[in-house]
Design a protein around this motif. Structure first.
Motif, short mmCIF file in Angstrom:
data_model
loop_
_atom_site.label_atom_id
_atom_site.label_comp_id
_atom_site.label_asym_id
_atom_site.label_seq_id
_atom_site.Cartn_x
_atom_site.Cartn_y
_atom_site.Cartn_z
N TYR A 202 12.79 70.07 42.31
CA TYR A 202 13.18 71.21 41.10
C TYR A 202 12.02 71.30 40.40
O TYR A 202 11.06 70.44 40.10
CB TYR A 202 14.28 70.70 40.52
N ARG A 203 12.08 72.56 39.78
CA ARG A 203 10.87 73.03 38.87
C ARG A 203 11.27 72.72 37.53
O ARG A 203 12.38 73.08 37.12
CB ARG A 203 10.90 74.60 39.14
N ASP A 204 10.38 71.89 36.77
CA ASP A 204 10.53 71.57 35.50
C ASP A 204 10.68 72.59 34.76
O ASP A 204 9.51 73.55 34.94
CB ASP A 204 9.50 70.62 35.03
N HIS B 97 8.74 83.00 32.06
CA HIS B 97 9.33 81.82 32.40
C HIS B 97 9.12 81.63 33.91
O HIS B 97 9.95 80.47 34.33
CB HIS B 97 11.15 82.06 32.00
N GLY B 98 8.32 82.14 34.42
CA GLY B 98 8.13 81.85 35.92
C GLY B 98 9.05 82.48 36.75
O GLY B 98 8.80 82.13 37.99
N TYR B 99 9.88 83.52 36.34
CA TYR B 99 10.89 84.15 37.27
C TYR B 99 9.95 85.03 37.66
O TYR B 99 9.19 86.05 37.22
CB TYR B 99 12.02 84.68 36.55
N ILE B 100 10.41 85.54 39.10
CA ILE B 100 10.02 86.77 39.83
C ILE B 100 10.60 87.83 39.54
O ILE B 100 11.90 87.96 39.17
CB ILE B 100 10.08 86.58 41.50
N ALA C 258 17.91 81.77 42.34
CA ALA C 258 18.59 81.60 43.68
C ALA C 258 19.69 80.62 43.67
O ALA C 258 20.43 80.68 44.22
CB ALA C 258 17.46 81.58 44.80
N GLY C 259 19.09 79.46 43.33
CA GLY C 259 19.92 78.23 43.44
C GLY C 259 21.56 78.42 42.92
O GLY C 259 22.21 78.01 43.28
N ASP C 260 21.29 78.87 41.21
CA ASP C 260 22.17 79.00 40.59
C ASP C 260 23.28 80.11 41.41
O ASP C 260 24.48 79.99 41.31
CB ASP C 260 22.08 79.59 39.17
N1 URA Z 1 12.96 80.26 41.31
C1 URA Z 1 14.22 81.19 41.26
O1 URA Z 1 15.15 80.88 41.71
N2 URA Z 1 13.89 82.48 40.89
C2 URA Z 1 12.74 82.77 40.41
O2 URA Z 1 12.55 83.95 40.16
C3 URA Z 1 11.67 81.89 40.53
C4 URA Z 1 11.98 80.63 40.86
#
Ligand code: URA
Ligand code: PRP
Length: 213
Positions: free
Chosen positions: A107-109, A195-198, A205-207
């Motif tokens: 998981y990404r911190d 926040h590092g989101y695309i 995606a996980g949520d």
């Molecule tokens: N992880 C995700 O689920 N979405 C993003 O945009 C970046 C990382």
């Protein structure tokens, strides 16, 4: 399929693009999101497996003997990065039911954006297999890069990444860290946010797959 740069391919098939648009929509609910991710993964798998070697066999049809082709001995393993990669697994297994499945838990911190490893289990004969890593999102590229660092310890035959949406930053990072890995995606988006989101992406995606927040 369009070559974005060396070893990076983008699927422009209309069905893939249509379904990708549906999962980007914030109003798409969990059930539909899950089904669509699986369907896109299956459509992508059709192309990603295009170069699997064939061998000739003879079989008896009800009418005579036919020389036909079957996929030859080459072994595959698919490796989802947990959690979100799990959403793509069944799509591939529908086409390649005998593939073995490894798992890499990362998981990404949220503060550092660095991947944290919590589980890894690969088939014991990885060195004999072609590996397809699954993760819907390639954002900073940290998670995918760490996954390939781990898998490479076991000397697999070849390495591919299948993702749905990639950021240019993630492609840059992964092609630098692992130039031998082929990257397949359905879209290359604009950028990452603070926040590092695309962006525009599809959110987390996980949520969205598992209905968590
Ligand atoms: N992880 C995700 O689920 N979405 C993003 O945009 C970046 C990382
Ligand atoms: C997401 C995604 C990737 C990672 C991408 O997983 O599924 O694994 O982020 O980001 P990166 O390229 O910057 O490393 P996340 O850490 O949210 O975990 P989850 O799948 O358990 O939700």
């Amino acid at each position: 399929m369009v070559e974005y740069k060396k070893n990076v391919y983008v699927f422009d098939h209309p069905l893939i693009q249509h379904k990708l648009t549906l999962i980007r929509d914030k109003n798409t609910g969990v059930k539909e999101f899950r089904e669509l991710v699986e369907e896109i993964a299956m459509l992508m798998a059709y192309e990603v497996t295009r170069n699997l070697p064939l061998k000739e066999v003879e079989i008896e049809t009800p009418v005579g003997v036919a020389k036909c082709k079957v996929i030859s001995g080459r072994k595959l393993a698919i490796v989802p990065i947990l959690r979100a990669g799990l959403g793509m697994v069944d799509g591939l297994l529908k086409l390649i039911p005998a593939a073995k499945v490894g798992h890499i838990g990362l998981y990404r911190d949220p503060e550092t954006l660095k991947p944290v490893e919590y589980y890894c289990k690969l088939p014991q004969d990885v060195h004999e297999r072609d590996i397809i890593v699954l993760d819907p999102m390639l954002a900073t590229g940290g998670s995918a890069s760490a996954a390939f660092d781990y898998i490479k310890r076991y000397n697999p035959q070849s390495l591919k990444l299948m993702c749905l949406i990639a950021a240019p930053e993630g492609i840059e990072r992964l092609t630098q860290d692992h130039p031998d890995v082929e990257i397949y995606c359905a879209a290359v988006d604009e950028k990452l946010n603070d926040h590092g989101y695309i962006v525009p992406g599809l959110g987390d995606a996980g949520d969205r797959l598992f209905g968590t927040k």
